[in-house]
Design a protein around this motif. Structure first.
Motif, mmCIF file in Angstrom:
data_model
loop_
_atom_site.group_PDB
_atom_site.id
_atom_site.type_symbol
_atom_site.label_atom_id
_atom_site.label_comp_id
_atom_site.label_asym_id
_atom_site.label_seq_id
_atom_site.Cartn_x
_atom_site.Cartn_y
_atom_site.Cartn_z
ATOM 1 N N LEU A 1 0.856 -1.192 0.000
ATOM 2 C CA LEU A 1 0.000 0.000 0.000
ATOM 3 C C LEU A 1 0.894 1.244 0.000
ATOM 4 C CD1 LEU A 1 -2.885 1.146 0.198
ATOM 5 C CD2 LEU A 1 -2.660 1.053 2.691
ATOM 6 N N ILE A 2 0.830 2.013 -1.074
ATOM 7 C CA ILE A 2 1.695 3.194 -1.201
ATOM 8 C C ILE A 2 0.913 4.412 -1.701
ATOM 9 C CG2 ILE A 2 3.728 1.758 -1.734
ATOM 10 C CD1 ILE A 2 3.511 2.729 -4.665
ATOM 11 N N VAL A 3 1.471 5.591 -1.396
ATOM 12 C CA VAL A 3 1.123 6.808 -2.131
ATOM 13 C C VAL A 3 2.227 6.937 -3.173
ATOM 14 C CG1 VAL A 3 0.909 9.318 -2.012
ATOM 15 C CG2 VAL A 3 0.012 7.897 -0.140
ATOM 16 N N ALA A 4 1.856 6.980 -4.446
ATOM 17 C CA ALA A 4 2.868 6.952 -5.509
ATOM 18 C C ALA A 4 3.667 8.246 -5.535
ATOM 19 C CB ALA A 4 2.225 6.718 -6.865
ATOM 20 N N LYS A 5 4.984 8.093 -5.624
ATOM 21 C CA LYS A 5 5.861 9.261 -5.763
ATOM 22 C C LYS A 5 5.662 9.827 -7.165
ATOM 23 C CE LYS A 5 10.789 10.291 -5.055
ATOM 24 N NZ LYS A 5 10.845 11.099 -3.822
ATOM 25 N N ARG A 6 5.493 11.121 -7.264
ATOM 26 C CA ARG A 6 5.229 11.700 -8.591
ATOM 27 C C ARG A 6 6.413 11.442 -9.520
ATOM 28 N NH1 ARG A 6 4.655 16.578 -4.730
ATOM 29 N NH2 ARG A 6 6.797 17.199 -4.407
ATOM 30 N N HIS A 7 6.103 11.267 -10.786
ATOM 31 C CA HIS A 7 7.137 10.853 -11.732
ATOM 32 C C HIS A 7 6.744 11.247 -13.151
ATOM 33 C CE1 HIS A 7 4.192 7.564 -11.292
ATOM 34 N NE2 HIS A 7 4.367 7.377 -12.590
ATOM 35 N N VAL A 8 7.751 11.256 -14.003
ATOM 36 C CA VAL A 8 7.519 11.485 -15.430
ATOM 37 C C VAL A 8 7.996 10.249 -16.184
ATOM 38 C CG1 VAL A 8 7.878 13.015 -17.400
ATOM 39 C CG2 VAL A 8 8.027 13.938 -15.075
ATOM 40 N N HIS A 9 7.074 9.600 -16.887
ATOM 41 C CA HIS A 9 7.436 8.539 -17.819
ATOM 42 C C HIS A 9 7.985 9.217 -19.069
ATOM 43 C CE1 HIS A 9 5.342 5.172 -15.826
ATOM 44 N NE2 HIS A 9 4.416 6.061 -15.491
ATOM 45 N N MET A 10 9.128 8.783 -19.548
ATOM 46 C CA MET A 10 9.665 9.402 -20.768
ATOM 47 C C MET A 10 10.176 8.362 -21.740
ATOM 48 S SD MET A 10 11.648 12.848 -19.478
ATOM 49 C CE MET A 10 11.093 13.950 -20.787
ATOM 50 N N THR A 11 9.947 8.648 -22.996
ATOM 51 C CA THR A 11 10.581 7.834 -24.028
ATOM 52 C C THR A 11 12.080 8.154 -23.997
ATOM 53 O OG1 THR A 11 10.389 9.566 -25.692
ATOM 54 C CG2 THR A 11 8.545 8.029 -25.521
ATOM 55 N N VAL A 12 12.871 7.279 -24.556
ATOM 56 C CA VAL A 12 14.317 7.491 -24.619
ATOM 57 C C VAL A 12 14.614 8.786 -25.375
ATOM 58 C CG1 VAL A 12 16.481 6.532 -25.514
ATOM 59 C CG2 VAL A 12 14.763 5.015 -24.481
ATOM 60 N N GLU A 13 13.866 9.037 -26.458
ATOM 61 C CA GLU A 13 14.099 10.227 -27.286
ATOM 62 C C GLU A 13 13.782 11.506 -26.512
ATOM 63 O OE1 GLU A 13 12.208 7.606 -28.134
ATOM 64 O OE2 GLU A 13 13.631 6.639 -29.505
ATOM 65 N N ASP A 14 12.642 11.506 -25.809
ATOM 66 C CA ASP A 14 12.250 12.714 -25.081
ATOM 67 C C ASP A 14 13.203 12.995 -23.918
ATOM 68 O OD1 ASP A 14 10.180 13.079 -26.801
ATOM 69 O OD2 ASP A 14 8.604 12.396 -25.439
ATOM 70 N N ALA A 15 13.659 11.906 -23.241
ATOM 71 C CA ALA A 15 14.613 12.092 -22.139
ATOM 72 C C ALA A 15 15.898 12.689 -22.681
ATOM 73 C CB ALA A 15 14.886 10.751 -21.457
ATOM 74 N N SER A 16 16.320 12.198 -23.811
ATOM 75 C CA SER A 16 17.545 12.698 -24.426
ATOM 76 C C SER A 16 17.383 14.172 -24.803
ATOM 77 C CB SER A 16 17.865 11.837 -25.644
ATOM 78 O OG SER A 16 18.795 12.481 -26.462
ATOM 79 N N ALA A 17 16.240 14.523 -25.395
ATOM 80 C CA ALA A 17 15.996 15.919 -25.792
ATOM 81 C C ALA A 17 15.955 16.833 -24.573
ATOM 82 C CB ALA A 17 14.690 16.021 -26.579
ATOM 83 N N ALA A 18 15.420 16.300 -23.453
ATOM 84 C CA ALA A 18 15.308 17.115 -22.237
ATOM 85 C C ALA A 18 16.577 17.037 -21.396
ATOM 86 C CB ALA A 18 14.103 16.656 -21.411
ATOM 87 N N LYS A 19 17.550 16.257 -21.860
ATOM 88 C CA LYS A 19 18.841 16.087 -21.160
ATOM 89 C C LYS A 19 18.657 15.571 -19.730
ATOM 90 C CE LYS A 19 21.367 19.465 -23.949
ATOM 91 N NZ LYS A 19 20.261 19.582 -24.941
ATOM 92 N N VAL A 20 17.781 14.592 -19.584
ATOM 93 C CA VAL A 20 17.610 13.945 -18.278
ATOM 94 C C VAL A 20 17.811 12.439 -18.459
ATOM 95 C CG1 VAL A 20 16.074 15.662 -17.261
ATOM 96 C CG2 VAL A 20 15.096 13.779 -18.600
ATOM 97 N N VAL A 21 18.121 11.771 -17.352
ATOM 98 C CA VAL A 21 18.380 10.329 -17.417
ATOM 99 C C VAL A 21 17.487 9.576 -16.434
ATOM 100 C CG1 VAL A 21 20.770 10.619 -18.153
ATOM 101 C CG2 VAL A 21 20.233 10.484 -15.706
ATOM 102 N N GLN A 22 17.364 8.298 -16.660
ATOM 103 C CA GLN A 22 16.613 7.392 -15.795
ATOM 104 C C GLN A 22 16.997 7.620 -14.323
ATOM 105 O OE1 GLN A 22 14.258 5.099 -15.700
ATOM 106 N NE2 GLN A 22 14.788 4.353 -13.668
ATOM 107 N N GLY A 23 16.003 7.824 -13.464
ATOM 108 C CA GLY A 23 16.259 7.956 -12.031
ATOM 109 C C GLY A 23 16.609 9.373 -11.591
ATOM 110 N N GLU A 24 16.833 10.258 -12.533
ATOM 111 C CA GLU A 24 17.189 11.642 -12.163
ATOM 112 C C GLU A 24 16.020 12.318 -11.447
ATOM 113 O OE1 GLU A 24 18.997 13.876 -15.341
ATOM 114 O OE2 GLU A 24 18.785 15.794 -14.280
ATOM 115 N N ILE A 25 16.357 13.169 -10.495
ATOM 116 C CA ILE A 25 15.339 13.927 -9.765
ATOM 117 C C ILE A 25 15.335 15.347 -10.312
ATOM 118 C CG2 ILE A 25 14.578 14.731 -7.499
ATOM 119 C CD1 ILE A 25 14.550 11.706 -7.755
ATOM 120 N N VAL A 26 14.182 15.787 -10.762
ATOM 121 C CA VAL A 26 14.069 17.126 -11.338
ATOM 122 C C VAL A 26 12.927 17.882 -10.665
ATOM 123 C CG1 VAL A 26 14.897 16.364 -13.613
ATOM 124 C CG2 VAL A 26 12.433 16.390 -13.135
#
Lengths: 214, 214
Positions: free
Chosen positions: B134-159
């Motif tokens: 039972l959790i309250v979900a931590k807010r997050h952004v699902h990103m495609t590999v292309e969009d993450a690359s364009a936004a210059k962010v990586v898996q697990g990064e906190i923004v």
């Protein structure tokens, strides 16, 4: 060294250790402010509300009396009345409450109720239909004149407020309200409290708005 | 000009007009993910969940089946099940829901359920007591590999993610999750949605974290 000097030094030391733009946050539950006419109609002519508990803002108090809010889709029972009585009745709820009542409710500053929806108030078998005054309160910081001066903010200024902790966020569009009658506390509603991981003792700190920080 | 060239030009123009770090926000209501054993116990051996509606994340869907969550202080009826089935059952609720159930629930990333509270699931007269999940979900952004690359962010990064509008705020501590299986959407819960004045179509944009911006 006399007492006044000692006091001045202590206050200066404290203010430097703990900057004044850091303040306690309070989560406001749904509540109602009533004017004299509405009190008369809900509780009887000349009825005086009973103070149950002082609030953090000087002179403000929670009352023993509770009322019911009736909307087209749902009802909220046991809603607290805050005293003293006001010039205009006003009902402050959360977005979650608005959904439960089935009414679309705007985010407004306290007192700015022109054009807002009405709501049916119920006390036992007495009802009053307010024609306006139902709002989701815009988040704000009550500040003493001294604390506002120390934080370099003025009445009506819009700032950001950072909340730290496990669900950290920065509230944007926070209104500064300054009065010698206030104590310095930030007020948010329960939706906002849940969104920022609020617990008793949570503190906020002002970030001055800049033109473009993206 | 061949089709591939045309496509490349169109994508380049679109990406310059609408930067990729700007994305749609979705508010997730309370929901349940079930593992095979829990489905067997709640619906019968080998039962297959019925897809009702595809979700924005590829392969994910809302099911026709609903269940009830039973807590010490309250009950939440008609809770949606999201498919497909998972390796571990997990129940995602809001802070408001946690209060209604009467359970203290931590904010966690999906899948990180070790040490979280359990909850009683009910389907007609069948019950399953989950021992954790039972959790309250931590807010997050699902990103495609292309969009993450364009936004210059990586898996697990906190923004930080800025939400504009009447109740503007900046969510801190937002987890970036990158996968070729994802579509780019930010997910927040209903408390967060109410706190930021969410409406269908609300968009967010990434602010890269800096060391100290106070």
């Amino acid at each position: 060294m006399n007492e006044a000097t000692l006091d001045r030094i202590v206050r200066e030391v404290v203010s430097r250790i703990q900057p004044k733009q850091d303040f306690e946050v309070e989560a406001s539950g749904r509540h109602v402010h009533l004017d004299r006419q509405t009190i008369n109609e809900l509780f009887g002519e000349g009825y005086q509300l009973t103070k149950a508990k002082d609030l953090s803002q000087p002179g403000q108090f929670a009352c023993k009396e509770r009322i019911t809010l009736v909307g087209p889709k749902g009802t909220l029972h046991n809603v607290i009345i805050l005293g003293p009585e006001r010039r205009q009745s006003q009902v402050e709820i959360s977005g979650t409450d608005a959904l439960a009542l089935g009414i679309k409710v705007p985010v407004r500053e306290s007192g700015d109720i022109a054009g807002t929806p009405g709501i049916l108030l119920l006390n036992n078998n007495r009802t009053v239909h307010l024609h306006e005054g139902l709002i989701v309160a815009k988040r704000h910081v009550h500040m003493t004149v001294e604390d506002a001066s120390a934080a370099k903010v003025v009445q009506g200024e819009i700032v950001q407020v950072r909340i730290d902790g496990g669900r950290a966020l920065i509230f944007d569009e926070v209104v500064i309200r300054v009065s010698p009658k206030f104590a310095t506390y930030m007020h948010i509603d329960y939706d906002e409290a849940n969104a920022c991981g609020f617990a008793k003792g949570t503190r906020g700190s002002i970030i001055k708005k800049v033109q473009d920080d993206a």
